[in-house]
Design a protein around this motif. Structure first.
Motif, PDB file in Angstrom:
ATOM      1  N   ARG A  62      -1.811   2.249   5.196  1.00 55.12           N
ATOM      2  CA  ARG A  62      -1.215   0.915   5.270  1.00 55.12           C
ATOM      3  C   ARG A  62      -1.503   0.096   4.010  1.00 55.12           C
ATOM      4  N   LYS A  63      -2.719   0.159   3.513  1.00 57.64           N
ATOM      5  CA  LYS A  63      -3.073  -0.591   2.315  1.00 57.64           C
ATOM      6  C   LYS A  63      -2.263  -0.135   1.110  1.00 57.64           C
ATOM      7  N   GLN A  64      -2.067   1.171   0.980  1.00 58.80           N
ATOM      8  CA  GLN A  64      -1.285   1.706  -0.129  1.00 58.80           C
ATOM      9  C   GLN A  64       0.183   1.293  -0.019  1.00 58.80           C
ATOM     10  N   ARG A  65       0.714   1.335   1.201  1.00 60.96           N
ATOM     11  CA  ARG A  65       2.117   0.987   1.407  1.00 60.96           C
ATOM     12  C   ARG A  65       2.390  -0.486   1.121  1.00 60.96           C
ATOM     13  N   LYS A  66       1.387  -1.312   1.237  1.00 61.36           N
ATOM     14  CA  LYS A  66       1.543  -2.764   1.066  1.00 61.36           C
ATOM     15  C   LYS A  66       2.070  -3.129  -0.316  1.00 61.36           C
ATOM     16  N   THR A  67       1.688  -2.393  -1.333  1.00 59.97           N
ATOM     17  CA  THR A  67       2.069  -2.731  -2.709  1.00 59.97           C
ATOM     18  C   THR A  67       3.196  -1.860  -3.254  1.00 59.97           C
ATOM     19  N   LEU A 109      15.050  -4.784  -3.521  1.00 63.21           N
ATOM     20  CA  LEU A 109      14.826  -5.129  -2.125  1.00 63.21           C
ATOM     21  C   LEU A 109      13.644  -6.074  -1.952  1.00 63.21           C
ATOM     22  N   SER A 110      12.574  -5.860  -2.679  1.00 58.11           N
ATOM     23  CA  SER A 110      11.408  -6.720  -2.549  1.00 58.11           C
ATOM     24  C   SER A 110      11.741  -8.168  -2.912  1.00 58.11           C
ATOM     25  N   ALA A 111      12.580  -8.376  -3.932  1.00 58.20           N
ATOM     26  CA  ALA A 111      12.984  -9.728  -4.317  1.00 58.20           C
ATOM     27  C   ALA A 111      13.755 -10.400  -3.191  1.00 58.20           C
ATOM     28  N   VAL A 112      14.634  -9.646  -2.544  1.00 59.33           N
ATOM     29  CA  VAL A 112      15.403 -10.183  -1.415  1.00 59.33           C
ATOM     30  C   VAL A 112      14.470 -10.512  -0.255  1.00 59.33           C
ATOM     31  N   GLU A 113      13.546  -9.603   0.035  1.00 59.84           N
ATOM     32  CA  GLU A 113      12.643  -9.794   1.171  1.00 59.84           C
ATOM     33  C   GLU A 113      11.744 -11.011   1.001  1.00 59.84           C
ATOM     34  N   GLN A 114      11.212 -11.242  -0.193  1.00 64.31           N
ATOM     35  CA  GLN A 114      10.298 -12.373  -0.367  1.00 64.31           C
ATOM     36  C   GLN A 114      11.030 -13.714  -0.286  1.00 64.31           C
ATOM     37  N   VAL A 115      12.280 -13.757  -0.735  1.00 66.87           N
ATOM     38  CA  VAL A 115      13.077 -14.979  -0.597  1.00 66.87           C
ATOM     39  C   VAL A 115      13.375 -15.250   0.878  1.00 66.87           C
ATOM     40  N   ASP A 116      13.730 -14.188   1.610  1.00 65.59           N
ATOM     41  CA  ASP A 116      13.985 -14.344   3.049  1.00 65.59           C
ATOM     42  C   ASP A 116      12.731 -14.817   3.783  1.00 65.59           C
ATOM     43  N   LEU A 117      11.563 -14.271   3.398  1.00 64.82           N
ATOM     44  CA  LEU A 117      10.310 -14.685   4.044  1.00 64.82           C
ATOM     45  C   LEU A 117       9.996 -16.157   3.765  1.00 64.82           C
ATOM     46  N   LEU A 118      10.234 -16.589   2.540  1.00 67.36           N
ATOM     47  CA  LEU A 118       9.971 -17.986   2.215  1.00 67.36           C
ATOM     48  C   LEU A 118      10.868 -18.916   3.025  1.00 67.36           C
ATOM     49  N   ARG A 119      12.129 -18.576   3.113  1.00 71.74           N
ATOM     50  CA  ARG A 119      13.059 -19.404   3.875  1.00 71.74           C
ATOM     51  C   ARG A 119      12.697 -19.419   5.365  1.00 71.74           C
ATOM     52  N   GLU A 123       6.549 -21.515   3.546  1.00 74.67           N
ATOM     53  CA  GLU A 123       5.430 -21.655   2.615  1.00 74.67           C
ATOM     54  C   GLU A 123       5.265 -20.363   1.825  1.00 74.67           C
ATOM     55  N   THR A 124       5.056 -20.487   0.526  1.00 71.72           N
ATOM     56  CA  THR A 124       4.883 -19.287  -0.295  1.00 71.72           C
ATOM     57  C   THR A 124       3.632 -18.509   0.084  1.00 71.72           C
ATOM     58  N   CYS A 125       2.616 -19.201   0.580  1.00 70.46           N
ATOM     59  CA  CYS A 125       1.373 -18.510   0.924  1.00 70.46           C
ATOM     60  C   CYS A 125       1.534 -17.589   2.119  1.00 70.46           C
ATOM     61  N   LEU A 126       2.666 -17.709   2.813  1.00 70.24           N
ATOM     62  CA  LEU A 126       2.915 -16.852   3.966  1.00 70.24           C
ATOM     63  C   LEU A 126       3.803 -15.647   3.639  1.00 70.24           C
ATOM     64  N   ILE A 127       4.172 -15.511   2.364  1.00 68.43           N
ATOM     65  CA  ILE A 127       5.001 -14.363   1.962  1.00 68.43           C
ATOM     66  C   ILE A 127       4.209 -13.058   2.036  1.00 68.43           C
ATOM     67  N   SER A 129       0.759 -10.930  -0.128  1.00 70.29           N
ATOM     68  CA  SER A 129       0.369 -10.627  -1.509  1.00 70.29           C
ATOM     69  C   SER A 129       1.002  -9.361  -2.067  1.00 70.29           C
ATOM     70  N   GLY A 130       1.518  -8.494  -1.222  1.00 74.51           N
ATOM     71  CA  GLY A 130       2.016  -7.208  -1.700  1.00 74.51           C
ATOM     72  C   GLY A 130       3.295  -7.285  -2.507  1.00 74.51           C
ATOM     73  N   HIS A 131       4.118  -8.343  -2.269  1.00 75.27           N
ATOM     74  CA  HIS A 131       5.448  -8.375  -2.887  1.00 75.27           C
ATOM     75  C   HIS A 131       5.414  -8.501  -4.401  1.00 75.27           C
ATOM     76  N   ILE A 132       4.397  -9.132  -4.953  1.00 77.23           N
ATOM     77  CA  ILE A 132       4.334  -9.244  -6.405  1.00 77.23           C
ATOM     78  C   ILE A 132       4.260  -7.870  -7.057  1.00 77.23           C
ATOM     79  N   PHE A 133       3.581  -6.937  -6.428  1.00 82.55           N
ATOM     80  CA  PHE A 133       3.449  -5.585  -6.985  1.00 82.55           C
ATOM     81  C   PHE A 133       4.646  -4.708  -6.622  1.00 82.55           C
ATOM     82  N   ARG A 134       5.287  -5.012  -5.499  1.00 79.34           N
ATOM     83  CA  ARG A 134       6.462  -4.243  -5.085  1.00 79.34           C
ATOM     84  C   ARG A 134       7.709  -4.632  -5.869  1.00 79.34           C
TER      85      ARG A 134
END
Length: 404
Positions: A62-67, A109-119, A123-127, A129-134
């Motif tokens: 799970r930890k590896q898949r996160k990033t 896909l990661s860019a789309v997912e993080q925008v959807d999560l923010l909307r 709050e950005t803090c709820l996105i 931490s893995g998306h920056i690396f993905r």
């Protein structure tokens, strides 16, 4: 200059997830293209796609898949498979003489997912931490470097559909120059619909009814490419290092050539790729007549295939070697395609055949002078030229050697 040899391969594609399965598919001329109904429901003109079956949870925790996005996990799996195939333990590559070079030009896909999560969460803090690396284009090499703990070069090459070809070529050059002893290289492409909807908007995709017959490189009836993806990896090392450890040598990178068209951002020229081919042949010290299999870029688009045909004829004249177009089976694997062509060629050489160009029925006036290999040939290729070309007119060609 050091000789550069191939000692391991790994592949995750719509033809299978291991070398033997993929080799069998190539030999049999089996297509990995399917129809994705979801794309049609979303408003795509074409629902055709290569289909990759890959269980990430079976390979990564799970930890590896996160990033890692899906394609980075596929690339890391292919790289680790290539290491195992090469007879190398992970501990043997944890030094500054071993490195990574991969081709990749998106992580959409990661860019789309993080925008959807923010909307959704506000709050950005709820996105997470893995998306920056993905979301970074270099996600493959940064994650693979962490997993394997290599300490040499770690680069991602971005040049559209020639990315994988340039990754293999640059890795080869670094070893030939003595800068690295061994490099794990390759390419990967995400296969989700989010990454290719703009391609569909261009009308670039085939809308043929039968998925297995949709990709038709060089054929008069071709109507567009079929998007696909996955990951391909190779272990390249100096001949001296491979010989010293008693490695099985699968093939050799004899030459690498590159060029840019300097013309149109989306329409390939009739001479740019020929300069890359000529450079690769000169670098290899190989005459055009010594090539016995040309693994073409050939995406099944009317303009692209016509341009490649003109470039091939510019180099080889009207006596071309047997020309194969693997994308008839796989669809267009975009960023990974230049690397996967090297893997597919290595498999053909190892199993003693040249793969057919399925779905090729009749040429048009632009492709009629090519010697298209329509059926499987029971002969191992000895000298192979692999082409890849991308938007912006970026071209890469590789000359491979197999056997004596």
């Amino acid at each position: 200059m050091q000789r550069v040899v191939i000692t391991g391969i790994g592949i995750i594609s719509c033809l299978g997830n291991d070398p033997d399965t993929v080799a069998k598919a190539l030999y049999e001329g089996r297509s990995g293209v399917v129809l994705d109904e979801e794309r049609l429901a979303l408003g795509f003109a074409s629902g055709l796609t290569g289909k990759v079956d890959f269980d990430a949870k079976a390979r990564f925790n799970r930890k590896q898949r996160k990033t890692m996005p899906d394609f980075a996990m596929q690339a890391c799996a292919a790289a680790m498979d290539a290491l195992q195939h090469a007879g190398l333990d992970a501990s043997e590559v944890r030094n500054d003489r071993n490195g990574l070079v991969f081709g990749c030009d998106s992580s959409a896909l990661s860019a789309v997912e993080q925008v959807d999560l923010l909307r959704d969460r506000g709050e950005t803090c709820l996105i997470g931490s893995g998306h920056i690396f993905r979301g970074l284009t270099s996600t493959i090499t940064m994650n693979l470097n962490t997993l394997l703990k290599t300490k040499g070069v770690s680069l991602t090459i971005s040049s559209a559909c020639s990315s994988g070809g340039h990754a293999v070529g640059l890795a080869s050059d670094l070893i030939a120059l003595g800068r690295q002893e061994r490099i794990i290289c390759g390419g990967a492409q995400e296969i989700n619909w989010q990454s290719i909807c703009s391609f569909d908007a261009l009308g670039a995709f085939s809308t043929a009814g039968d998925p297995h017959k949709a990709s038709r490189p060089f054929d008069a009836g071709r109507d567009g490419l079929v998007p696909s993806g996955g990951a391909a990896a190779l272990v390249l090392e100096s001949y001296e290092a491979a010989q010293k450890r008693g490695a099985t040598i699968l093939g050799e990178i004899l030459g690498y050539g590159f060029s840019s068209d300097g013309e149109n951002i989306s329409v390939p020229s009739s001479e740019g790729l020929s300069r890359a081919m000529s450079m690769a042949l000169d670098h290899a010290g190989v005459q055009p007549g010594e090539i016995d299999y040309l693994n073409a870029h050939a995406t099944s688009t009317p303009l692209g295939d016509a341009a490649e045909a003109a470039n091939i004829l510019r180099v080889f004249g009207e006596q071309t070697p047997p020309v194969g177009a693997i994308k008839a089976m796989t669809g267009h694997e975009f960023w990974m395609s230049g690397a996967s062509q090297v893997v597919y060629s290595t498999l053909m050489a190892a199993h003693g055949f040249m793969a057919p160009t399925i779905n090729f029925e009749a040429p048009d006036s632009q492709t009629e002078k090519l010697n298209i290999l329509k059926t499987v040939r029971e002969q191992s290729p000895k000298r192979v030229l692999c082409n890849s070309a991308g938007f912006g007119g970026s071209n890469a060609s590789l000359v491979l050697g197999f056997g004596a």
